[in-house]
Motif scaffolding. Structure first.
Motif, PDB file in Angstrom:
ATOM      1  N   ASP A  66      -6.909   3.014   3.136  1.00  0.00           N
ATOM      2  CA  ASP A  66      -6.329   3.286   4.452  1.00  0.00           C
ATOM      3  C   ASP A  66      -4.848   3.672   4.292  1.00  0.00           C
ATOM      4  O   ASP A  66      -4.016   2.837   3.927  1.00  0.00           O
ATOM      5  CB  ASP A  66      -6.491   2.013   5.315  1.00  0.00           C
ATOM      6  N   ALA A  67      -4.543   4.954   4.581  1.00  0.00           N
ATOM      7  CA  ALA A  67      -3.184   5.462   4.351  1.00  0.00           C
ATOM      8  C   ALA A  67      -2.146   4.683   5.161  1.00  0.00           C
ATOM      9  O   ALA A  67      -1.037   4.412   4.663  1.00  0.00           O
ATOM     10  CB  ALA A  67      -3.131   6.947   4.711  1.00  0.00           C
ATOM     11  N   SER A  68      -2.468   4.290   6.411  1.00  0.00           N
ATOM     12  CA  SER A  68      -1.451   3.602   7.215  1.00  0.00           C
ATOM     13  C   SER A  68      -1.207   2.192   6.665  1.00  0.00           C
ATOM     14  O   SER A  68      -0.076   1.688   6.708  1.00  0.00           O
ATOM     15  CB  SER A  68      -1.843   3.564   8.694  1.00  0.00           C
ATOM     16  N   SER A  69      -2.238   1.568   6.122  1.00  0.00           N
ATOM     17  CA  SER A  69      -2.062   0.247   5.519  1.00  0.00           C
ATOM     18  C   SER A  69      -1.156   0.359   4.290  1.00  0.00           C
ATOM     19  O   SER A  69      -0.256  -0.472   4.064  1.00  0.00           O
ATOM     20  CB  SER A  69      -3.446  -0.311   5.144  1.00  0.00           C
ATOM     21  N   ILE A  70      -1.348   1.419   3.500  1.00  0.00           N
ATOM     22  CA  ILE A  70      -0.501   1.637   2.311  1.00  0.00           C
ATOM     23  C   ILE A  70       0.945   1.887   2.750  1.00  0.00           C
ATOM     24  O   ILE A  70       1.888   1.334   2.165  1.00  0.00           O
ATOM     25  CB  ILE A  70      -1.042   2.829   1.472  1.00  0.00           C
TER      26      ILE A  70
END
Ligand code: NAP
Length: 317
Positions: free
Chosen positions: A73-77
């Motif tokens: 998940d890009a937003s979590s990263i």
């Protein structure tokens, strides 16, 4: 939820460990903290991550905080990178540990106790695992996304912080399966070609790797086992092997691109965890030792290398 800020010396090393809530990852967190490293334990599930931190705190290890991370998940990263930047301004050690098996367990399988495997050799244990899982396109896709792209995207997001360290390290937890040493006649045809291309160190690029992985997943068919180049069944775990082979290749490329960092990959051994359905030969503590040894190598140590259980096996750079 993140833990309270505790005061630390500016020389204290900071490590982040993906998939830190159980198995080898949890043990890596424990052993790093035991060595005086400030640890950010990451888990995709907040409750499981917080419970793991509490477990380590109960052992007297205080310099550990939790941060949520779903590696696909890009937003979590992005949230993780922002947290590390504001809290520590640098990162010394990244352990890319999170992974899935790239296959599905059969519906009626219950993870057995370790005694189930008494008297079985490695081949019998792996055969048992193979017989209790199936390779599906969806699981293969998830395995490649988590094991290779998860490692790559987390690394890319944290590279600026690692380069701010005086001695940044990346440890990619890989597998001996990623060496693709299975005899060619037991391999799906597509991955014989993949092995040839991955071995071509000088021409391989990340773009080429993406194409190879797309071709591998495109050739995956749920209705039958992948076609082999010889006669007989595949040795199994195809997507896992391909994803870990890609992790090894990425390790090599990254080490070349960033000579200031130490970037290595490591096979932890065959370990008794949920992942191996308790079939492994080593305890998580034993499996984590080789990972932690690489994370704590003295300055100027090897880079671009593949280790197994703490021992250097192949130097790619
Ligand atoms: N066990 C072995 O024999 C063996 C052998 C060779 C290599 N390895 C490697 O060792 C590493 C650790 O394996 P293990 O045996 O400790 O496995 P494990 O006990 O199953 O732990 C895997 C960890 O990865 C996390 N994870 C999975 N998908 C994720 C995602 N998308 N985002 C974030 N976290 C995710 C899991 O979180 P959840 O708890 O939320 O699922 C869990 O914390 C893996 O890289 C594996 O390939 C293991």
């Amino acid at each position: 939820m993140e833990g309270a800020i505790i005061s630390r010396s500016p020389n204290t090393r900071v490590a982040v460990v993906t998939g830190g809530n159980k198995g080898i990852g949890l043990e890596v967190c424990r052993q790093l903290a035991d060595n005086g490293v400030s640890v950010v334990l990451m888990a995709r599930d907040e409750a499981r991550g917080m419970a793991a931190v509490e477990k380590l705190k109960a052992l007297g290890l205080s310099d550990i905080v939790f941060h949520q991370l779903e590696v696909t998940d890009a937003s979590s990263i992005d949230r993780l990178a922002a947290f590390l930047e504001s809290r520590f301004r640098k990162l010394d050690i990244l352990v890319n540990n999170a992974a899935t098996g790239g296959n599905e367990r059969l519906d009626d399988v219950i993870i057995p106790g370790v005694e189930k495997f008494d008297g079985m050799d490695v081949h019998q244990r792996l055969e048992w695992m193979k017989n209790n899982t199936r390779e599906t396109h969806e699981a293969a896709k998830q395995g490649v996304q988590t094991n290779y792209y998860g490692t790559k995207h987390v690394t890319e997001a944290l590279l600026p912080l690692l380069l701010s360290s005086s001695d940044g390290r990346i440890v990619n937890v890989s597998s001996s399966f990623g060496l693709l040493i299975t005899p060619a006649k037991e391999l799906p045809c597509i991955y014989v070609e993949l092995r040839r291309q991955l071995d071509d160190i000088n021409s391989l690029t990340e773009k080429r790797l993406d194409k190879l992985l797309d071709a591998f997943l495109g050739g995956f068919d749920d209705s039958s086992e992948p076609e082999t180049c010889g006669r007989g069944r595949t040795a199994g775990f195809s997507a896992y092997k391909v994803a870990k082979a890609a992790v090894n290749a990425y390790t090599r490329m990254l080490a070349r691109r960033h000579p200031a960092l130490r970037v290595n990959c490591v096979h932890p051994g065959y370990v008794r965890t949920d992942f191996s359905m308790n079939s492994g030969l080593l305890s998580p503590e034993e499996g984590a030792r080789g990972v932690v040894k690489l994370a704590l190598l003295p300055n100027g140590g090897p880079t671009g290398a593949y280790f197994a259980e703490g021992q250097l096996q192949v130097s790619f750079v």
